[in-house]
Design an enzyme around this catalytic site. Structure first.
Site, PDB file in Angstrom:
ATOM      1  N   ASP A  12      89.760 -18.805  -5.856  1.00 39.39           N
ATOM      2  CA  ASP A  12      88.850 -17.617  -5.438  1.00 39.39           C
ATOM      3  C   ASP A  12      88.351 -16.802  -6.522  1.00 39.39           C
ATOM      4  O   ASP A  12      89.186 -16.525  -7.376  1.00 39.39           O
ATOM      5  CB  ASP A  12      89.140 -17.158  -3.936  1.00 39.39           C
ATOM      6  CG  ASP A  12      88.061 -16.714  -3.414  1.00 39.39           C
ATOM      7  OD1 ASP A  12      86.848 -16.931  -3.405  1.00 39.39           O
ATOM      8  OD2 ASP A  12      88.190 -15.460  -2.581  1.00 39.39           O
TER       9      ASP A  12
ATOM     10  N   ASP B 154      86.365 -13.290  -5.761  1.00 40.50           N
ATOM     11  CA  ASP B 154      86.666 -12.205  -5.355  1.00 40.50           C
ATOM     12  C   ASP B 154      87.960 -11.879  -4.536  1.00 40.50           C
ATOM     13  O   ASP B 154      88.323 -12.629  -3.653  1.00 40.50           O
ATOM     14  CB  ASP B 154      85.543 -11.784  -4.398  1.00 40.50           C
ATOM     15  CG  ASP B 154      84.143 -11.464  -5.144  1.00 40.50           C
ATOM     16  OD1 ASP B 154      84.033 -11.169  -5.904  1.00 40.50           O
ATOM     17  OD2 ASP B 154      83.207 -12.277  -4.609  1.00 40.50           O
TER      18      ASP B 154
END
Length: 266
Positions: A14, A16
């Site tokens: 991922d 963020d």
């Protein structure tokens, strides 16, 4: 008997909460990605955000000090386009969203229209239009299939939370009685489309994320090993509330520096 070669891990991660936080580099992220590149380890950076194209995201990451090629960025918009291309090649869609989504659909040959489209496709935008939402509702009522890039209810801003795709999808669903099909995390479909884009298999790929409810769940359901980092949304105590567990918990991606070949070694 010949010794079995050690497993070579590939990485989905991922963006963020794992690599960056509110436009700032998370310490260790640049070193870890540099280690992957130096060892020629395949990786993709994932995001549920459908606003930006990979080129836009590359530029944003460069400003934080992370050099990630466009080809190493996979968004929910790209996953949605890949899904629609597999379902109805050369179709048409009424789109609520930004360049990340419209560009992805144009690139698979979709026609964007508000006249009798095959799909209503809802993505994220900072300027949701009541007129566009109303048109989407009417098109869904008339038979267009309802697709949403991701179920995230809110998104971050410097002023606080903003309504995101999931919230607007709920509005359209309530008005029409038609539930959308969400392509992005936690749907494992996004993980599988990323694996195909990366050219790897779930057996030797792991997912690094900061959220139990999206990253870890999607990775688990796609058959991947998972690492939860505590530099974003989920904390160690909240992770215990879920009925499933990540393969490993790390304080941040910095803990994986020097261990990319075998992140589970003690």
């Amino acid at each position: 008997m010949a010794e079995q070669a050690p497993k070579r891990w590939n990485y989905l991660m991922d963006m963020d909460g794992v690599l960056v936080h509110e436009e700032h580099l998370i310490p260790g992220a640049d070193t870890f990605l540099g280690e992957l590149r130096a060892n020629e380890v395949p990786f993709l950076v994932l995001t549920n955000n459908s606003i930006y194209t990979p080129r836009d995201l590359r530029a944003r990451l460069l400003r934080t000090g992370l050099d990630v090629p466009e080809t190493s960025i996979w968004t929910s918009a790209l996953a949605t386009a890949r899904f629609l291309d597999s379902q109805r090649p050369g179709g048409s869609a009424f789109v609520i969203g930004e360049a990340g989504l419209t560009t992805a659909l144009h690139e698979i040959g979709y026609v964007l229209t508000d006249r009798d489209p095959d799909y209503v496709v809802l993505g994220e935008t900072r300027t949701y239009s009541f007129t566009a939402i109303t048109r989407a509702i009417r098109l869904v009522e008339e038979g267009a299939k309802f697709i949403a890039t991701n179920p995230d209810a809110t998104g971050p801003s410097r002023e606080g939370s903003l309504p995101a795709t999931g919230s607007i999808a709920a509005l359209i669903e309530r008005a029409t009685g038609r539930e959308p099909y969400y392509v992005g995390k936690p749907n494992p479909l996004m993980m599988r489309s990323a694996l195909r884009a990366l050219g790897t298999h779930s057996a030797n790929t792991l997912m690094i994320g900061d959220r139990m409810d999206t990253d870890v769940r999607a990775g688990l359901e796609a058959g991947l090993q998972t690492i939860l980092v505590l530099s974003g949304i989920s904390a160690r105590d909240t992770a215990e509330l879920f009925p499933y567990r990540p393969t490993k918990i790390a304080e941040s991606i910095a803990d994986l520096v020097g261990h990319s070949a075998d992140p589970f070694a003690e």
